[in-house]
Write a protein that holds these residues in place. Structure first.
Motif, PDB file in Angstrom:
ATOM      1  N   GLY A  20      52.059  -3.027   3.814  1.00 46.95           N
ATOM      2  CA  GLY A  20      52.210  -1.762   4.519  1.00 46.95           C
ATOM      3  C   GLY A  20      52.689  -0.618   3.643  1.00 46.95           C
ATOM      4  O   GLY A  20      53.108   0.429   4.152  1.00 46.95           O
ATOM      5  N   ASP A  21      52.647  -0.842   2.320  1.00 48.21           N
ATOM      6  CA  ASP A  21      53.027   0.186   1.339  1.00 48.21           C
ATOM      7  C   ASP A  21      54.518   0.512   1.338  1.00 48.21           C
ATOM      8  O   ASP A  21      54.924   1.590   0.884  1.00 48.21           O
ATOM      9  N   SER A  22      55.336  -0.391   1.832  1.00 48.75           N
ATOM     10  CA  SER A  22      56.773  -0.222   1.703  1.00 48.75           C
ATOM     11  C   SER A  22      57.184  -0.637   0.294  1.00 48.75           C
ATOM     12  O   SER A  22      56.804  -1.712  -0.182  1.00 48.75           O
ATOM     13  N   THR A  23      57.965   0.201  -0.370  1.00 46.62           N
ATOM     14  CA  THR A  23      58.319  -0.049  -1.766  1.00 46.62           C
ATOM     15  C   THR A  23      59.818  -0.246  -1.946  1.00 46.62           C
ATOM     16  O   THR A  23      60.633   0.269  -1.164  1.00 46.62           O
ATOM     17  N   PHE A  44      59.961   5.192 -12.336  1.00 44.30           N
ATOM     18  CA  PHE A  44      58.803   4.308 -12.139  1.00 44.30           C
ATOM     19  C   PHE A  44      58.255   4.477 -10.733  1.00 44.30           C
ATOM     20  O   PHE A  44      59.013   4.716  -9.783  1.00 44.30           O
ATOM     21  N   THR A  45      56.941   4.316 -10.606  1.00 44.40           N
ATOM     22  CA  THR A  45      56.295   4.356  -9.308  1.00 44.40           C
ATOM     23  C   THR A  45      55.318   3.197  -9.186  1.00 44.40           C
ATOM     24  O   THR A  45      54.441   3.038 -10.043  1.00 44.40           O
ATOM     25  N   VAL A  46      55.500   2.406  -8.129  1.00 42.80           N
ATOM     26  CA  VAL A  46      54.579   1.289  -7.865  1.00 42.80           C
ATOM     27  C   VAL A  46      53.599   1.720  -6.791  1.00 42.80           C
ATOM     28  O   VAL A  46      53.966   2.423  -5.835  1.00 42.80           O
ATOM     29  N   SER A  47      52.349   1.320  -6.952  1.00 46.01           N
ATOM     30  CA  SER A  47      51.321   1.633  -5.968  1.00 46.01           C
ATOM     31  C   SER A  47      50.307   0.495  -5.927  1.00 46.01           C
ATOM     32  O   SER A  47      50.297  -0.367  -6.817  1.00 46.01           O
ATOM     33  N   ARG A  48      49.499   0.472  -4.898  1.00 40.38           N
ATOM     34  CA  ARG A  48      48.499  -0.599  -4.797  1.00 40.38           C
ATOM     35  C   ARG A  48      47.200  -0.055  -4.239  1.00 40.38           C
ATOM     36  O   ARG A  48      47.188   0.957  -3.547  1.00 40.38           O
ATOM     37  N   ASP A  49      46.135  -0.740  -4.561  1.00 38.46           N
ATOM     38  CA  ASP A  49      44.809  -0.436  -4.044  1.00 38.46           C
ATOM     39  C   ASP A  49      44.328  -1.709  -3.364  1.00 38.46           C
ATOM     40  O   ASP A  49      43.901  -2.655  -4.028  1.00 38.46           O
TER      41      ASP A  49
END
Length: 119
Positions: A54-57, A67-72
């Motif tokens: 759900g894009d909770s980081t 830093f930034t974490v992201s997903r595809d």
């Protein structure tokens, strides 16, 4: 089984930036969490950042704001944008995928990619 392939590590000067990528393939569940961990020589492997379906980081305190974490999800990939790098960020960075099922979780690790911050 799940295969994870990391890329993007290297040597960078203090204050520089790197972007790590991790591509997952194989038996990936409909709900899964991905994350980045790091291990410096002589230290244990520690979490850097995680991201849920759900894009909770979440971030460890030492990298917050840098830093930034992201997903595809379409590519089953996770990224770690690392800015303002410091020598203490030097470590092997590992990608982890956790398949989440109703009663259990199964974890998979990548092979790791070296990040060296040095002038």
């Amino acid at each position: 089984q799940v295969q994870l392939v990391e890329s993007g590590g290297g040597l960078v000067q203090p204050g520089g930036s790197l972007r790590l990528a991790c591509a997952a393939s194989g038996n990936i569940a409909s709900i899964y969490t991905m994350g980045w961990y790091r291990q410096a020589p002589g230290n244990q492997r520690d979490v850097v950042a995680t991201i849920t379906s759900g894009d909770s980081t979440n971030y460890t305190d030492s990298v917050k704001g840098r830093f930034t974490v992201s997903r595809d999800n379409a590519k089953n990939a996770v990224y770690l944008q690392m800015n303002s790098l410091k020598p203490e960020d030097t470590a092997v960075y590992y990608c982890k995928l956790t398949n989440i099922y109703h009663f259990t979780q199964v974890q998979y690790w990548g092979q790791g990619t070296q990040v060296t911050v040095s002038s």
